[in-house]
Design a protein around this motif. Structure first.
Motif, short mmCIF file in Angstrom:
data_model
loop_
_atom_site.label_atom_id
_atom_site.label_comp_id
_atom_site.label_asym_id
_atom_site.label_seq_id
_atom_site.Cartn_x
_atom_site.Cartn_y
_atom_site.Cartn_z
N ASN A 273 0.70 -1.25 0.01
CA ASN A 273 -0.06 0.00 0.09
C ASN A 273 0.80 1.39 -0.03
O ASN A 273 0.40 2.28 -0.44
N ILE A 274 2.22 1.21 0.59
CA ILE A 274 2.90 2.32 0.69
C ILE A 274 3.28 2.73 -0.98
O ILE A 274 3.10 3.73 -1.32
N LEU A 275 3.62 1.85 -1.67
CA LEU A 275 3.90 1.84 -3.04
C LEU A 275 2.69 2.31 -4.17
O LEU A 275 2.78 3.36 -4.98
N LYS A 276 1.58 1.84 -3.65
CA LYS A 276 0.42 2.13 -4.19
C LYS A 276 0.07 3.84 -4.03
O LYS A 276 -0.56 4.38 -4.79
N GLY A 277 0.11 4.18 -2.73
CA GLY A 277 -0.14 5.45 -2.45
C GLY A 277 0.84 6.47 -3.09
O GLY A 277 0.63 7.40 -3.79
N PHE A 278 2.04 5.98 -3.25
CA PHE A 278 3.22 6.53 -4.21
C PHE A 278 2.44 6.67 -5.64
O PHE A 278 2.68 7.96 -6.24
N ALA A 279 2.11 5.69 -6.27
CA ALA A 279 1.56 5.74 -7.55
C ALA A 279 0.51 6.51 -7.71
O ALA A 279 0.27 7.37 -8.82
N THR A 280 -0.47 6.64 -6.64
CA THR A 280 -1.64 7.41 -6.72
C THR A 280 -1.14 9.11 -6.72
O THR A 280 -1.51 9.88 -7.59
N SER A 281 -0.12 9.30 -5.91
CA SER A 281 0.24 10.67 -5.76
C SER A 281 1.04 11.20 -6.98
O SER A 281 0.95 12.07 -7.62
N LEU A 282 1.81 10.30 -7.66
CA LEU A 282 2.61 10.48 -9.07
C LEU A 282 1.61 10.74 -10.01
O LEU A 282 1.85 11.67 -10.85
N SER A 283 0.34 9.95 -9.94
CA SER A 283 -0.70 10.24 -10.84
C SER A 283 -1.36 11.67 -10.68
O SER A 283 -1.49 12.20 -11.91
N ILE A 284 -1.63 12.15 -9.56
CA ILE A 284 -2.24 13.48 -9.43
C ILE A 284 -1.02 14.73 -9.87
O ILE A 284 -1.71 15.39 -10.46
N ILE A 285 0.00 14.32 -9.53
CA ILE A 285 1.16 15.38 -10.16
C ILE A 285 1.22 15.32 -11.45
O ILE A 285 1.12 16.37 -12.28
N MET A 286 1.26 14.06 -12.10
CA MET A 286 1.23 14.02 -13.53
C MET A 286 -0.06 14.72 -14.24
O MET A 286 0.18 15.61 -15.12
N SER A 287 -1.04 14.19 -13.70
CA SER A 287 -2.30 14.90 -14.25
C SER A 287 -2.43 16.22 -14.11
O SER A 287 -2.97 17.19 -14.91
N THR A 288 -2.01 16.79 -12.88
CA THR A 288 -1.86 18.47 -12.80
C THR A 288 -0.98 19.09 -13.93
O THR A 288 -1.27 20.30 -14.40
N LEU A 289 0.07 18.65 -14.16
CA LEU A 289 1.20 19.16 -14.97
C LEU A 289 0.68 19.13 -16.31
O LEU A 289 0.62 20.24 -17.08
N ILE A 290 0.19 17.93 -16.63
CA ILE A 290 -0.48 17.84 -18.17
C ILE A 290 -1.57 18.66 -18.54
O ILE A 290 -1.68 19.27 -19.41
N SER A 291 -2.46 18.85 -17.26
CA SER A 291 -3.60 19.64 -17.45
C SER A 291 -3.16 21.19 -17.63
O SER A 291 -3.95 21.73 -18.45
N TYR A 292 -2.01 21.73 -16.90
CA TYR A 292 -1.98 22.94 -17.07
C TYR A 292 -0.87 23.17 -18.42
O TYR A 292 -1.46 24.11 -19.07
N PHE A 293 0.03 22.36 -18.56
CA PHE A 293 0.82 22.74 -19.85
C PHE A 293 0.10 22.06 -21.25
O PHE A 293 0.34 22.84 -22.14
N TRP A 294 -0.59 21.26 -21.20
CA TRP A 294 -0.99 20.67 -22.49
C TRP A 294 -2.52 20.98 -22.62
O TRP A 294 -2.93 21.50 -23.82
#
Length: 331
Positions: A273-294
């Motif tokens: 679950n630790i790594l799953k939480g990391f994956a969720t967090s990374l997904s949020i960050i990536m979505s934010t960046l792509i939402s803003y720039f693309w």
């Protein structure tokens, strides 16, 4: 599986989860905002198509598990689905809930940017935890309750109203639909929590293969989705067909949605679950960046970033407590 291959499978499954989650949210958002000639594709049609693809995929997995024997495959499907109607009917409730949830996610991403959706949808951790306590008798630790409070605070900050006086007129006009998008996410979180816990309870009470259970779930999901599409979009289907507005992006959304459950199953099997939480967090960050720039449909504020950080912290904290105390539900 040898120890040498375990870390590779663990991080591979997590990498696939990050790509699948981020890609699904962004392609779904892009597909719902893309300006094209002719009618837009029906969300209900995409949900039905995803269920069909999910059923086919699970049948192939059962086929593989029984040494690619057509005879054994037919025997298993007949024995586990047709000859056990009561067991099969138990899946009707979660199937109806998941069908509602999948349709709500299209509504949400038609009215919310990908970053806001991603963060708000993490409230499913809260709803799943509450349903697991009430329906399964699970006990949460101190850190888990604390993480749920932090999660609620983070989502509240993400939804904090902006200064509309400083927002361009075109954007302020579309802000009215944001409430509908947020409500769709909240209802989807409740349905996700209840459906997930109910499905887990069914899995624990039987010895059926998870793929067989997913076939049963998909069959009901297909029926409910098809009925819903004919009821709410029947006129449009008769006029333009079920697959109106389909293109490469729409097909990508259908595939990503259908395979999402299989990816999560792999993560649960190979990762903690630790790594799953990391994956969720990374997904949020990536979505934010792509939402803003693309996609250019997201204007971040300091309040949003604070809320997002709280949600990410809560995700890690909840997963840490789960690992260190006792295994609980899958979120």
């Amino acid at each position: 599986m040898s120890a040498a291959h375990s870390p590779r499978l663990k991080y591979m499954s997590l990498g696939v989860l990050v790509v699948q989650t981020t890609s699904l949210v962004l392609t779904m958002r892009y597909s719902r905002t893309l300006k094209e000639d002719g009618p837009r594709y029906l969300a209900a049609s995409a949900v039905v198509s995803a269920e069909v693809l999910k059923i086919v995929t699970c049948i192939l997995l059962v086929f593989r598990d029984h040494n690619f024997s057509v005879h054994i495959l037919n025997q298993v499907l007949k024995e586990e689905i047709v000859n056990k109607p009561r067991e099969t009917l138990k899946l009707a409730i979660p199937a109806a809930i998941y069908t509602l949830q999948n349709n709500l996610l299209y509504i949400a991403l038609s009215n919310l940017d990908a970053a806001t959706y991603q963060v708000t949808y993490q409230l499913k951790i809260l709803t799943t935890a509450l349903f697991s306590v009430s329906m399964l008798g699970k006990r949460l630790g101190l850190f888990q309750w604390l993480s749920l409070l932090i999660l609620m605070a983070g989502v509240a900050l993400v939804q904090w109203p902006t200064d509309f006086a400083a927002v361009p007129k075109e954007k302020s006009l579309s802000a009215g639909s944001q409430f509908g998008g947020v409500m769709a996410v909240l209802v989807a979180c409740v349905s996700s929590g209840f459906g997930g816990v109910y499905f887990e309870k069914i899995l624990k009470e039987s010895k059926q293969s998870v793929w067989v259970r997913n076939i049963q779930l998909g069959l009901f999901g297909f029926v409910f989705g098809l009925v819903g599409m004919l009821v709410y979009d029947g006129h449009s289907v008769r006029e333009h067909g079920m697959f109106q507005g389909y293109n490469a992006v729409t097909c990508a959304v259908v595939v990503l949605q259908a395979l999402g459950g299989l990816v999560i199953a792999a993560v649960i099997k190979y990762a903690d679950n630790i790594l799953k939480g990391f994956a969720t967090s990374l997904s949020i960050i990536m979505s934010t960046l792509i939402s803003y720039f693309w996609l250019e449909d997201f204007d971040p504020t300091s309040v949003f970033f604070l809320g997002a950080m709280l949600v990410i912290a809560a995700t890690f904290l909840y997963g840490y407590e789960r690992k260190s105390v006792s295994p609980t539900i899958k979120v």
